[in-house]
Design a protein around this motif. Structure first.
Motif, PDB file in Angstrom:
ATOM      1  N   ALA A   1       0.820  -1.213   0.000  1.00  0.00           N
ATOM      2  CA  ALA A   1       0.000   0.000   0.000  1.00  0.00           C
ATOM      3  C   ALA A   1       0.854   1.264   0.000  1.00  0.00           C
ATOM      4  CB  ALA A   1      -0.916   0.000   1.216  1.00  0.00           C
ATOM      5  N   LYS A   2       2.105   1.138   0.372  1.00  0.00           N
ATOM      6  CA  LYS A   2       2.983   2.298   0.528  1.00  0.00           C
ATOM      7  C   LYS A   2       2.983   3.195  -0.704  1.00  0.00           C
ATOM      8  CE  LYS A   2       7.708   3.555   1.654  1.00  0.00           C
ATOM      9  NZ  LYS A   2       9.039   3.060   1.971  1.00  0.00           N
ATOM     10  N   ARG A   3       2.998   2.627  -1.865  1.00  0.00           N
ATOM     11  CA  ARG A   3       3.046   3.423  -3.101  1.00  0.00           C
ATOM     12  C   ARG A   3       1.803   4.291  -3.290  1.00  0.00           C
ATOM     13  NH1 ARG A   3       1.676  -1.837  -5.302  1.00  0.00           N
ATOM     14  NH2 ARG A   3      -0.418  -1.691  -6.206  1.00  0.00           N
ATOM     15  N   ASP A   4       0.698   3.913  -2.655  1.00  0.00           N
ATOM     16  CA  ASP A   4      -0.556   4.646  -2.801  1.00  0.00           C
ATOM     17  C   ASP A   4      -0.838   5.616  -1.653  1.00  0.00           C
ATOM     18  OD1 ASP A   4      -1.129   3.280  -5.169  1.00  0.00           O
ATOM     19  OD2 ASP A   4      -2.160   1.668  -4.099  1.00  0.00           O
ATOM     20  N   ILE A   5      -0.001   5.618  -0.625  1.00  0.00           N
ATOM     21  CA  ILE A   5      -0.217   6.485   0.522  1.00  0.00           C
ATOM     22  C   ILE A   5       0.396   7.844   0.222  1.00  0.00           C
ATOM     23  CG2 ILE A   5       0.287   6.858   2.964  1.00  0.00           C
ATOM     24  CD1 ILE A   5       0.353   3.775   3.260  1.00  0.00           C
ATOM     25  N   PRO A   6      -0.403   8.903   0.272  1.00  0.00           N
ATOM     26  CA  PRO A   6       0.115  10.231  -0.042  1.00  0.00           C
ATOM     27  C   PRO A   6       1.183  10.680   0.949  1.00  0.00           C
ATOM     28  CG  PRO A   6      -2.271  10.276   0.358  1.00  0.00           C
ATOM     29  CD  PRO A   6      -1.803   8.899   0.630  1.00  0.00           C
ATOM     30  N   ASP A   7       2.123  11.493   0.470  1.00  0.00           N
ATOM     31  CA  ASP A   7       3.176  12.032   1.339  1.00  0.00           C
ATOM     32  C   ASP A   7       2.633  13.129   2.256  1.00  0.00           C
ATOM     33  OD1 ASP A   7       5.172  10.360   0.368  1.00  0.00           O
ATOM     34  OD2 ASP A   7       5.643  11.751  -1.264  1.00  0.00           O
ATOM     35  N   ALA A   8       1.586  13.782   1.826  1.00  0.00           N
ATOM     36  CA  ALA A   8       1.006  14.869   2.654  1.00  0.00           C
ATOM     37  C   ALA A   8      -0.490  14.888   2.524  1.00  0.00           C
ATOM     38  CB  ALA A   8       1.572  16.198   2.228  1.00  0.00           C
TER      39      ALA A   8
END
Length: 85
Positions: free
Chosen positions: A78-85
């Protein structure tokens, strides 16, 4: 109280579906979703009874909150889809 918050809708899944992660039986299906209000929903194993007493001193859990566990693989995918902000 939590139940008084406005209802949010599921906007999208984060990461791969359980089937893409190898769950063919539907019995092991941890999942992560982004909600329309910007928060996240987690489907996981409720391990509140087991882990509650082990929370660090600066952590707290309200009566309506549960400690939910997902697999490492689920979160990493899921990390690739989690926004940075």
């Amino acid at each position: 109280m939590y139940s008084e918050l406005p209802a949010a809708r599921i906007v999208r899944r984060l990461g791969d579906s359980p089937r893409q992660r190898g769950s063919l039986s539907g019995e092991t299906c941890p999942d992560l979703f982004e909600l329309s209000d910007g928060s996240f929903a987690v489907i996981g194993t409720d391990r509140t009874d087991e882990l509650d007493a082990m929370l660090p001193a600066d952590a707290a859990r309200a009566d309506y909150e549960r400690i939910v566990v997902i697999t490492r693989d689920t979160l990493l995918r899921a990390k690739r889809d989690i926004p940075d902000a």
